[in-house]
Motif scaffolding. Structure first.
Motif, PDB file in Angstrom:
ATOM      1  N   PHE A 101       0.793  -1.243   0.000  1.00 45.32           N
ATOM      2  CA  PHE A 101       0.000   0.000   0.000  1.00 45.32           C
ATOM      3  C   PHE A 101       0.823   1.289   0.000  1.00 45.32           C
ATOM      4  O   PHE A 101       0.439   2.268  -0.634  1.00 45.32           O
ATOM      5  N   THR A 102       1.975   1.299   0.734  1.00 43.50           N
ATOM      6  CA  THR A 102       2.671   2.573   0.920  1.00 43.50           C
ATOM      7  C   THR A 102       4.134   2.557   0.496  1.00 43.50           C
ATOM      8  O   THR A 102       4.831   3.556   0.677  1.00 43.50           O
ATOM      9  N   PRO A 138       4.816  -7.942 -11.469  1.00 42.94           N
ATOM     10  CA  PRO A 138       4.854  -6.685 -12.222  1.00 42.94           C
ATOM     11  C   PRO A 138       4.181  -5.532 -11.465  1.00 42.94           C
ATOM     12  O   PRO A 138       4.537  -4.379 -11.663  1.00 42.94           O
ATOM     13  N   ILE A 139       3.221  -5.860 -10.577  1.00 40.21           N
ATOM     14  CA  ILE A 139       2.402  -4.802  -9.971  1.00 40.21           C
ATOM     15  C   ILE A 139       2.828  -4.379  -8.572  1.00 40.21           C
ATOM     16  O   ILE A 139       2.232  -3.458  -8.018  1.00 40.21           O
ATOM     17  N   SER A 207       9.008   1.535  -8.979  1.00 39.97           N
ATOM     18  CA  SER A 207       7.806   2.318  -8.724  1.00 39.97           C
ATOM     19  C   SER A 207       7.321   2.078  -7.301  1.00 39.97           C
ATOM     20  O   SER A 207       7.791   1.181  -6.613  1.00 39.97           O
ATOM     21  N   GLY A 208       6.354   2.875  -6.895  1.00 39.45           N
ATOM     22  CA  GLY A 208       5.715   2.640  -5.616  1.00 39.45           C
ATOM     23  C   GLY A 208       4.867   1.383  -5.655  1.00 39.45           C
ATOM     24  O   GLY A 208       4.660   0.780  -6.708  1.00 39.45           O
ATOM     25  N   ILE A 210       1.158   0.105  -4.424  1.00 41.43           N
ATOM     26  CA  ILE A 210      -0.147   0.358  -3.788  1.00 41.43           C
ATOM     27  C   ILE A 210      -0.917  -0.946  -3.589  1.00 41.43           C
ATOM     28  O   ILE A 210      -2.044  -0.929  -3.121  1.00 41.43           O
ATOM     29  N   THR A 211      -0.331  -2.082  -3.930  1.00 41.76           N
ATOM     30  CA  THR A 211      -1.046  -3.355  -3.798  1.00 41.76           C
ATOM     31  C   THR A 211      -0.954  -3.879  -2.362  1.00 41.76           C
ATOM     32  O   THR A 211      -0.128  -3.421  -1.570  1.00 41.76           O
ATOM     33  N   PRO A 212      -1.799  -4.850  -2.017  1.00 42.37           N
ATOM     34  CA  PRO A 212      -1.685  -5.482  -0.687  1.00 42.37           C
ATOM     35  C   PRO A 212      -0.526  -6.475  -0.605  1.00 42.37           C
ATOM     36  O   PRO A 212      -0.392  -7.146   0.407  1.00 42.37           O
ATOM     37  N   TYR A 213       0.274  -6.580  -1.664  1.00 43.18           N
ATOM     38  CA  TYR A 213       1.377  -7.539  -1.688  1.00 43.18           C
ATOM     39  C   TYR A 213       2.690  -6.831  -1.347  1.00 43.18           C
ATOM     40  O   TYR A 213       3.204  -6.070  -2.165  1.00 43.18           O
TER      41      TYR A 213
ATOM     42  N   TRP B 108      -6.882   3.093  -4.476  1.00 41.71           N
ATOM     43  CA  TRP B 108      -7.970   2.137  -4.673  1.00 41.71           C
ATOM     44  C   TRP B 108      -9.330   2.802  -4.418  1.00 41.71           C
ATOM     45  O   TRP B 108      -9.544   3.399  -3.371  1.00 41.71           O
ATOM     46  N   PRO B 138       3.041  -3.469 -18.036  1.00 43.51           N
ATOM     47  CA  PRO B 138       3.036  -3.689 -16.589  1.00 43.51           C
ATOM     48  C   PRO B 138       3.763  -2.581 -15.827  1.00 43.51           C
ATOM     49  O   PRO B 138       3.451  -2.326 -14.663  1.00 43.51           O
ATOM     50  N   MET B 144      -5.261  -1.258 -12.443  1.00 46.44           N
ATOM     51  CA  MET B 144      -5.334  -2.542 -11.747  1.00 46.44           C
ATOM     52  C   MET B 144      -6.763  -2.713 -11.244  1.00 46.44           C
ATOM     53  O   MET B 144      -7.317  -1.804 -10.629  1.00 46.44           O
ATOM     54  N   ILE B 185      -5.819  -9.578  -8.410  1.00 43.93           N
ATOM     55  CA  ILE B 185      -5.681  -8.309  -9.129  1.00 43.93           C
ATOM     56  C   ILE B 185      -5.361  -8.643 -10.585  1.00 43.93           C
ATOM     57  O   ILE B 185      -4.538  -9.509 -10.843  1.00 43.93           O
ATOM     58  N   ILE B 210       7.137   5.936 -13.317  1.00 39.50           N
ATOM     59  CA  ILE B 210       8.455   6.585 -13.346  1.00 39.50           C
ATOM     60  C   ILE B 210       9.193   6.250 -14.639  1.00 39.50           C
ATOM     61  O   ILE B 210      10.332   6.649 -14.817  1.00 39.50           O
TER      62      ILE B 210
END
Lengths: 266, 266
Positions: A101-102, A138-139, A207-208, A210-213, B108, B138, B144, B185, B210
């Motif tokens: 997420f962060t 990838p995400i 990249s950042g 934002i996923t729950p993973y 989200w 990706p 997503m 996802i 980025i």
């Protein structure tokens, strides 16, 4: 653990090499649990995002037994000694969190620029290693590499103190655009236990997330012993001063430690 | 342009459907050029990132001929009328930039929550459409989606005025984690010209970008005519008040416009 001639040739041309599932699920599960405990500790070596989530934990191989064993593991050390033709020592050891997420970005940069400017490292004869503690997808903010960019040498960079909580010498957009036009971008992904190695001058970023993973990786630098740093300015938990060549442990040392009965901590 | 029974069933179960390369390279090249001109204009409909890079351009179908034709294109309109069983009108029309290097995240969220709270839309009988103007990869901040999350209904959300330059009703981490555990996802990627459609209650977001690869998409909402908005509060360039059913153009209308000799603007 020997790299094939094809792997050696690929590394020298492209500047990176990925060895999927080099460590087993059991070995990596053990490390991932230990990493969470390290992030929970309130130590100066644990740096946080602006959000307070962990960003990176330095030098865990010096105060955690599991990461100590990983830092001397032959599956990791042998290929690097093979490529450099000499013994190596641990220049830097981090566990990068890229929290769910962060997790924040790492802007485009080369690492050798920092080692030269801040640590007095003579040559880019140090290898970056990323060992996946979670699945890298990838995400969830995979490391992105610009293949062949190591041939561009040490590029002009600016000290970015604003974008994230971590000061970084970053490259400008024109330079990155030009190098990506030539080499493209790769973002190796895979199961926990994979190991990515890349040249100290290879341009990379991420990249950042934002996923729950979460996307934890051990991110360390092995330096050729003859290339030890001459004029360090950073704390020694960031740029180590112990130039002793690493003596590797047995191939099953990490697994044995994972299976050992633990002394109750309470 | 008719969806197959399998596609209809997939949409109703998963909450999304992707039609790759629905528009040709020539059609999309034309739209992409027009989009850059729109971003360069200093109009109130063009909103920017904190960095100054374009984030989104509203209502371009009302002041740009190419996007006007796209907004009435049968390859886009017909499948949505088929799914809703009635005519549709344009509720919102944006061109989202996700600019190279600086494109920011969309946290989200569900879209119907905003349409209900801010626009007085009675039911989630409106379809989100994303048409790719650049290649979506990706690594350059793809949309997503959380499959099947449309079945969760209208979820509690908080108004996020801080993370980016765009106010958004966003979901909390626990909710997203729970829905992702159920549905996973997906991040559909592909060449320019692809069209992604998804349910107004489908949870979605996108990471920052980025890379040197911009990721422009047309992001629009087609609302069933009977479901017109009752109590709009946002400017009409954001939530349109013209509920006239869309009359589609000819299938080759966009291509003919792309090939038409242009009047010199100077």
């Amino acid at each position: 653990m020997k790299l094939t001639p094809e792997q050696v040739e690929f590394f020298h041309r492209e500047g990176w090499l990925f060895l999927p599932e080099l460590f087993s699920q059991e070995e990596v599960d053990f490390l991932a649990r230990e990493a969470v405990a390290i992030y929970d500790a309130d130590r100066p070596e644990v740096w946080r995002e602006k959000s307070g989530a962990p960003r990176t934990a330095f030098a865990a191989h010096l105060y955690n037994e599991a990461f100590g064993v990983l830092g001397a593991h032959p599956r990791m050390i042998d290929p690097i000694e093979q490529l450099f033709g000499e013994k190596v020592y641990m220049h830097q050891f981090k566990i990068n969190a890229k929290a769910a997420f962060t997790g924040d970005v790492w802007q485009w940069h080369q690492d050798y620029g920092t080692w030269k400017r801040d640590d007095g490292m003579p040559e880019p004869r140090a290898m970056n290693i990323a060992i996946f503690l979670d699945e890298v997808m990838p995400i969830n903010g995979p490391l992105m590499l610009v293949p062949q960019s190591q041939t561009a040498g040490d590029l002009k960079a600016s000290h970015d103190l604003e974008t994230t909580s971590y000061p970084l010498w970053t490259l400008d957009e024109e330079t990155v655009t030009r190098l990506v036009k030539q080499g493209g971008i790769v973002a190796p992904t895979g199961k926990p236990g994979g190991m990515l190695m890349f040249h100290g001058n290879l341009v990379h970023g991420s990249s950042g997330n934002i996923t729950p993973y979460p996307r934890k990786i051990v991110y360390l630098t092995l330096n050729a012993v003859s290339n030890y740093i001459r004029t360090p300015t950073r704390p020694d938990y960031i740029a180590h001063r112990d130039f002793t060549p690493i003596q590797t442990v047995a191939d099953d040392a990490l697994l044995r430690l994972a299976r050992a009965p633990r002394q109750a901590a309470e």
